[in-house]
Design a protein around this motif. Structure first.
Motif, PDB file in Angstrom:
ATOM      1  N   LEU A 193      -7.592  -2.864  -0.718  1.00 31.68           N
ATOM      2  CA  LEU A 193      -6.210  -2.486  -0.398  1.00 31.68           C
ATOM      3  C   LEU A 193      -5.660  -1.514  -1.438  1.00 31.68           C
ATOM      4  O   LEU A 193      -4.983  -0.539  -1.101  1.00 31.68           O
ATOM      5  CB  LEU A 193      -5.313  -3.731  -0.346  1.00 31.68           C
ATOM      6  N   ASP A 194      -5.953  -1.790  -2.692  1.00 32.95           N
ATOM      7  CA  ASP A 194      -5.491  -0.921  -3.778  1.00 32.95           C
ATOM      8  C   ASP A 194      -5.997   0.507  -3.569  1.00 32.95           C
ATOM      9  O   ASP A 194      -5.275   1.481  -3.804  1.00 32.95           O
ATOM     10  CB  ASP A 194      -6.008  -1.491  -5.107  1.00 32.95           C
ATOM     11  N   LEU A 195      -7.227   0.634  -3.098  1.00 30.61           N
ATOM     12  CA  LEU A 195      -7.818   1.955  -2.889  1.00 30.61           C
ATOM     13  C   LEU A 195      -7.191   2.695  -1.702  1.00 30.61           C
ATOM     14  O   LEU A 195      -7.380   3.908  -1.556  1.00 30.61           O
ATOM     15  CB  LEU A 195      -9.324   1.824  -2.659  1.00 30.61           C
ATOM     16  N   ARG A 196      -6.454   1.987  -0.854  1.00 32.25           N
ATOM     17  CA  ARG A 196      -5.746   2.668   0.230  1.00 32.25           C
ATOM     18  C   ARG A 196      -4.506   3.400  -0.294  1.00 32.25           C
ATOM     19  O   ARG A 196      -3.999   4.299   0.384  1.00 32.25           O
ATOM     20  CB  ARG A 196      -5.314   1.662   1.300  1.00 32.25           C
ATOM     21  N   ARG A 197      -4.012   2.993  -1.438  1.00 32.10           N
ATOM     22  CA  ARG A 197      -2.811   3.629  -1.976  1.00 32.10           C
ATOM     23  C   ARG A 197      -3.123   5.094  -2.286  1.00 32.10           C
ATOM     24  O   ARG A 197      -4.128   5.403  -2.947  1.00 32.10           O
ATOM     25  CB  ARG A 197      -2.328   2.889  -3.217  1.00 32.10           C
ATOM     26  N   PRO A 198      -2.288   6.005  -1.812  1.00 34.62           N
ATOM     27  CA  PRO A 198      -2.640   7.438  -1.861  1.00 34.62           C
ATOM     28  C   PRO A 198      -3.031   7.960  -3.245  1.00 34.62           C
ATOM     29  O   PRO A 198      -3.986   8.728  -3.356  1.00 34.62           O
ATOM     30  CB  PRO A 198      -1.359   8.115  -1.348  1.00 34.62           C
ATOM     31  N   VAL A 222       0.823  -1.197   0.000  1.00 37.69           N
ATOM     32  CA  VAL A 222       0.000   0.000   0.000  1.00 37.69           C
ATOM     33  C   VAL A 222       0.866   1.260   0.000  1.00 37.69           C
ATOM     34  O   VAL A 222       0.475   2.294  -0.542  1.00 37.69           O
ATOM     35  CB  VAL A 222      -0.951  -0.011   1.216  1.00 37.69           C
ATOM     36  N   ASN A 223       2.058   1.176   0.583  1.00 39.06           N
ATOM     37  CA  ASN A 223       2.869   2.379   0.790  1.00 39.06           C
ATOM     38  C   ASN A 223       3.844   2.672  -0.342  1.00 39.06           C
ATOM     39  O   ASN A 223       4.849   3.349  -0.154  1.00 39.06           O
ATOM     40  CB  ASN A 223       3.625   2.297   2.124  1.00 39.06           C
ATOM     41  N   SER A 224       3.545   2.159  -1.548  1.00 38.57           N
ATOM     42  CA  SER A 224       4.406   2.465  -2.695  1.00 38.57           C
ATOM     43  C   SER A 224       3.574   2.439  -3.961  1.00 38.57           C
ATOM     44  O   SER A 224       2.427   1.965  -3.962  1.00 38.57           O
ATOM     45  CB  SER A 224       5.537   1.441  -2.815  1.00 38.57           C
ATOM     46  N   ASP A 225       4.145   2.962  -5.043  1.00 41.45           N
ATOM     47  CA  ASP A 225       3.494   2.927  -6.355  1.00 41.45           C
ATOM     48  C   ASP A 225       3.945   1.721  -7.155  1.00 41.45           C
ATOM     49  O   ASP A 225       3.813   1.687  -8.379  1.00 41.45           O
ATOM     50  CB  ASP A 225       3.812   4.210  -7.136  1.00 41.45           C
ATOM     51  N   GLU A 226       4.488   0.733  -6.465  1.00 48.37           N
ATOM     52  CA  GLU A 226       4.952  -0.482  -7.142  1.00 48.37           C
ATOM     53  C   GLU A 226       3.836  -1.089  -7.982  1.00 48.37           C
ATOM     54  O   GLU A 226       2.680  -1.132  -7.573  1.00 48.37           O
ATOM     55  CB  GLU A 226       5.414  -1.490  -6.082  1.00 48.37           C
ATOM     56  N   SER A 227       4.206  -1.549  -9.165  1.00 49.88           N
ATOM     57  CA  SER A 227       3.223  -2.134 -10.073  1.00 49.88           C
ATOM     58  C   SER A 227       2.871  -3.556  -9.644  1.00 49.88           C
ATOM     59  O   SER A 227       3.752  -4.336  -9.285  1.00 49.88           O
ATOM     60  CB  SER A 227       3.775  -2.131 -11.504  1.00 49.88           C
ATOM     61  N   PHE A 228       1.574  -3.863  -9.706  1.00 51.02           N
ATOM     62  CA  PHE A 228       1.099  -5.217  -9.415  1.00 51.02           C
ATOM     63  C   PHE A 228       0.177  -5.662 -10.542  1.00 51.02           C
ATOM     64  O   PHE A 228      -0.439  -4.832 -11.217  1.00 51.02           O
ATOM     65  CB  PHE A 228       0.351  -5.254  -8.077  1.00 51.02           C
ATOM     66  N   PRO A 229       0.052  -6.959 -10.766  1.00 51.90           N
ATOM     67  CA  PRO A 229      -0.860  -7.450 -11.812  1.00 51.90           C
ATOM     68  C   PRO A 229      -2.273  -6.934 -11.571  1.00 51.90           C
ATOM     69  O   PRO A 229      -2.724  -6.818 -10.420  1.00 51.90           O
ATOM     70  CB  PRO A 229      -0.789  -8.975 -11.667  1.00 51.90           C
ATOM     71  N   GLU A 230      -2.967  -6.632 -12.663  1.00 48.53           N
ATOM     72  CA  GLU A 230      -4.322  -6.095 -12.543  1.00 48.53           C
ATOM     73  C   GLU A 230      -5.232  -7.044 -11.767  1.00 48.53           C
ATOM     74  O   GLU A 230      -6.067  -6.609 -10.966  1.00 48.53           O
ATOM     75  CB  GLU A 230      -4.914  -5.838 -13.928  1.00 48.53           C
ATOM     76  N   GLU A 231      -5.065  -8.338 -11.962  1.00 47.30           N
ATOM     77  CA  GLU A 231      -5.908  -9.308 -11.260  1.00 47.30           C
ATOM     78  C   GLU A 231      -5.756  -9.166  -9.748  1.00 47.30           C
ATOM     79  O   GLU A 231      -6.730  -9.214  -8.999  1.00 47.30           O
ATOM     80  CB  GLU A 231      -5.557 -10.733 -11.704  1.00 47.30           C
ATOM     81  N   THR A 232      -4.512  -8.964  -9.293  1.00 48.53           N
ATOM     82  CA  THR A 232      -4.262  -8.787  -7.860  1.00 48.53           C
ATOM     83  C   THR A 232      -4.894  -7.488  -7.369  1.00 48.53           C
ATOM     84  O   THR A 232      -5.537  -7.446  -6.307  1.00 48.53           O
ATOM     85  CB  THR A 232      -2.750  -8.768  -7.580  1.00 48.53           C
ATOM     86  N   ARG A 233      -4.711  -6.432  -8.144  1.00 45.73           N
ATOM     87  CA  ARG A 233      -5.240  -5.121  -7.740  1.00 45.73           C
ATOM     88  C   ARG A 233      -6.759  -5.145  -7.623  1.00 45.73           C
ATOM     89  O   ARG A 233      -7.326  -4.538  -6.710  1.00 45.73           O
ATOM     90  CB  ARG A 233      -4.815  -4.057  -8.747  1.00 45.73           C
TER      91      ARG A 233
END
Length: 590
Positions: free
Chosen positions: A132-137, A115-126
């Motif tokens: 959790l994805d929506l917690r990312r600023p 949550v505390n980074s802009d690291e890329s994750f697979p769309e399926e995970t997001r």
């Protein structure tokens, strides 16, 4: 604010609060253990506050063992940071909270995404863990922006005298250009409701009901394939309609609403021109830009040069003109200065797009050079120089063939060259109106006449045009607003005359009985007096997508579907229990 859980929001702490006792609650965004001190960045909806915990404090053990994204409560004193430790990147960077007591309100399990980074994750995970994805600023802020944009649009419409009215979600099927989502009826076996592709008929019925200005932030449902700027399933639009208006009067309402929205929410460094949106006829847009959704930041334009080559000895050009095709050219400054490999790659790219090849000439040393020059007479070369100028280093790309194919290919080439030759994208929102859409088109498979855009539009010229002009020559009072290559809004002056409507549908192959079956409510209402009316519907997601500078519409939707039309979070679509099949008078597909 004086709650059990907090007396201030994390993002509200400032230097003027020095010495105050404070209660904060939020998520552990980051932890840094410096041995003698434990630093925690505590995050809530409003921002982040740095908390400092001394090993002597009873809160130390509690927070030391709390995992990232655990929800905690802390109480402490607001103190100023040392000058060299001030964090100018955040609004709370001048202060920190010296924690005295703490409590874990909810422990977080191991995280499937950071949550505390802009690291890329697979769309399926997001999408599976969207909460959790929506917690990312960054994503969190997109949804905040969306809410503020909707609120601003609502205020703008209300201030202009528009009345917000909600139209039905369960309704009948209607041909809006895509497939309906249907809902089986429990009470009426074998019959179905449809989710509205748009509130089209209802808003016209509101005009027939005597309401003068209607709007709503309307949900729309279309079973269509997704794209970067189109969400499968559902989307929202600022739906509006006005009585007793012309096309120009609709423009005078929509244009300032969009301009002021973009002025208010434009990111830092972006510019919104104040001049009126230019009007570009549909046919001109296809000819000059190869698209009815032109990005006007791109200065490259396409020109028709068929007349210039009427007497050409070049075989492909002769053959194109004999078959009533067109020859068009794209003038590209600086193309002649590119290395040979660049041009080879460009030819390969054109062929990947479906072109048979790419013909071009280049202005070098005051002469035209390139593979096509030997086929052009001196007079033709002189005419090209006269038309496109004598600028050294320029290049002209040619395509010949059926008009639609040439427009599509050169349109793609125009965008491709602009992107690879432009070092930095212009940070301007360039709007335009696309007007004078054709009322009808020819279906490429059946060769039948079909509606090209919106079947409810008034044809330019009314009944006289329908009776006297070839269908493909009839224009409609239809219009789009395009911004930076994205269609933001479609609209039209509506067909309010039952006889003109029946004639318009007859040309498109609808028998009168079918027209009454699908649009009986509308036609019946029009029998009892209806004003001329028109409107439009800017798309909420596309507006916010441009304002948030994101390339994909899913980045501005709280809970989007995948490109395959699935909701991974709620596991939809999913099976129905056998009892529900029976209740709905349906049988599973064996």
């Amino acid at each position: 604010m004086n709650s059990v859980y907090r007396t201030k929001y994390c993002g509200a702490l400032r230097s003027l609060h020095e010495g105050e006792s404070v209660k904060l609650s939020g998520w552990i965004h980051r932890k840094r253990d410096h041995g003698q001190l434990l630093f925690i960045d505590l995050r809530d909806h409003y921002g982040t506050a740095q908390c400092v915990v001394d090993p002597a404090s009873p809160a130390f053990v509690i927070l030391e063992h709390a995992s990232l994204e655990s929800v905690v409560f802390v109480e402490g004193i607001i103190v100023l940071r040392e000058p060299h430790l001030i964090n100018t990147k955040i609004e709370t960077g001048e202060v920190e909270v010296k924690v005295q007591t703490a409590k874990v309100l909810s422990y977080a399990a191991a995280l499937p995404l950071n949550v505390n980074s802009d690291e890329s994750f697979p769309e399926e995970t997001r999408l599976k863990y969207r909460f959790l994805d929506l917690r990312r600023p960054k994503l969190h802020q997109h949804i905040v922006t969306r809410s503020k944009v909707i609120q601003f649009l609502r205020e703008k419409m209300q201030n202009q005298g528009f009345l917000e009215i909600q139209t039905p979600i369960l309704t009948g099927t209607s041909p809006e250009g895509a497939r309906d989502y249907v809902v089986p009826s429990r009470l009426y076996p074998g019959q179905f409701y449809a989710l509205p592709q748009a509130p089209q008929q209802f808003k016209q019925l509101l005009m027939a009901s005597g309401f003068d200005k209607y709007f709503q932030i309307s949900p729309c449902f279309r079973d269509e394939d997704p794209r970067a700027d189109r969400s499968p399933g559902e989307f929202y639009q600022l739906d509006m309609e006005m009585a007793f208006v012309t096309q120009e009067e609709v423009f005078s309402v929509l244009e300032p609403v969009l301009r002021e929205t973009f002025q208010k929410f434009a990111p830092q460094g972006w510019h919104v021109p104040l001049e009126d949106f230019p009007r570009i006829p549909y046919e001109k847009a296809l000819e000059e830009y190869g698209s009815d959704k032109p990005d006007l930041r791109n200065p490259l334009k396409i020109s028709t040069v068929s007349d210039l080559f009427r007497q050409s000895s070049f075989g492909p050009f002769q053959e194109t003109l004999r078959k009533k095709g067109v020859i068009r050219a794209l003038n590209v400054p600086g193309l002649a200065e590119q290395p040979r490999q660049f041009l080879k790659n460009l030819e390969a790219w054109a062929m990947e797009q479906g072109a048979p090849g790419l013909g071009y000439i280049l202005k070098k040393k005051e002469k035209w050079q390139g593979p096509l020059v030997k086929f052009f007479s001196e007079e033709e070369q002189w005419e090209l120089s006269k038309k496109f100028g004598q600028e050294e280093g320029t290049g002209i790309c040619f395509m010949a063939g059926p008009e639609k194919e040439v427009a599509q290919l050169l349109g793609k080439l125009r965008v491709h060259l602009w992107k690879i030759l432009t070092s930095e994208e212009e940070k301007t929102y360039r709007f335009c109106w696309i007007v004078d859409f054709p009322m009808y088109a020819e279906d490429s498979l059946t060769q039948q006449i079909v509606f090209s855009h919106n079947p409810f539009s008034m044809p330019q010229g009314g009944m006289e045009a329908l009776e006297q002009l070839p269908p493909l020559d009839i224009k409609a009072f239809q219009y789009d607003i395009v911004c930076n290559g994205i269609e933001l809004c479609s609209g039209a002056i509506r067909n309010h005359d039952p006889e003109i409507m029946k004639k318009a549908f007859r040309i498109a192959g609808y028998e009168e009985q079918e027209v009454f079956r699908q649009f009986g409510a509308l036609l019946n209402a029009f029998r009892y007096g209806v004003p001329p009316h028109g409107g439009g519907a800017p798309g909420i997601e596309r507006i916010v997508m441009l304002l948030c500078e994101v390339p994909n519409i899913r980045e501005v939707i709280a809970f989007p579907w995948t490109q395959q039309g699935k909701d991974l979070l709620m596991q939809a679509p999913g099976p129905l229990p056998a009892a529900r099949w029976k209740e709905l008078h349906l049988r599973p597909n064996q």
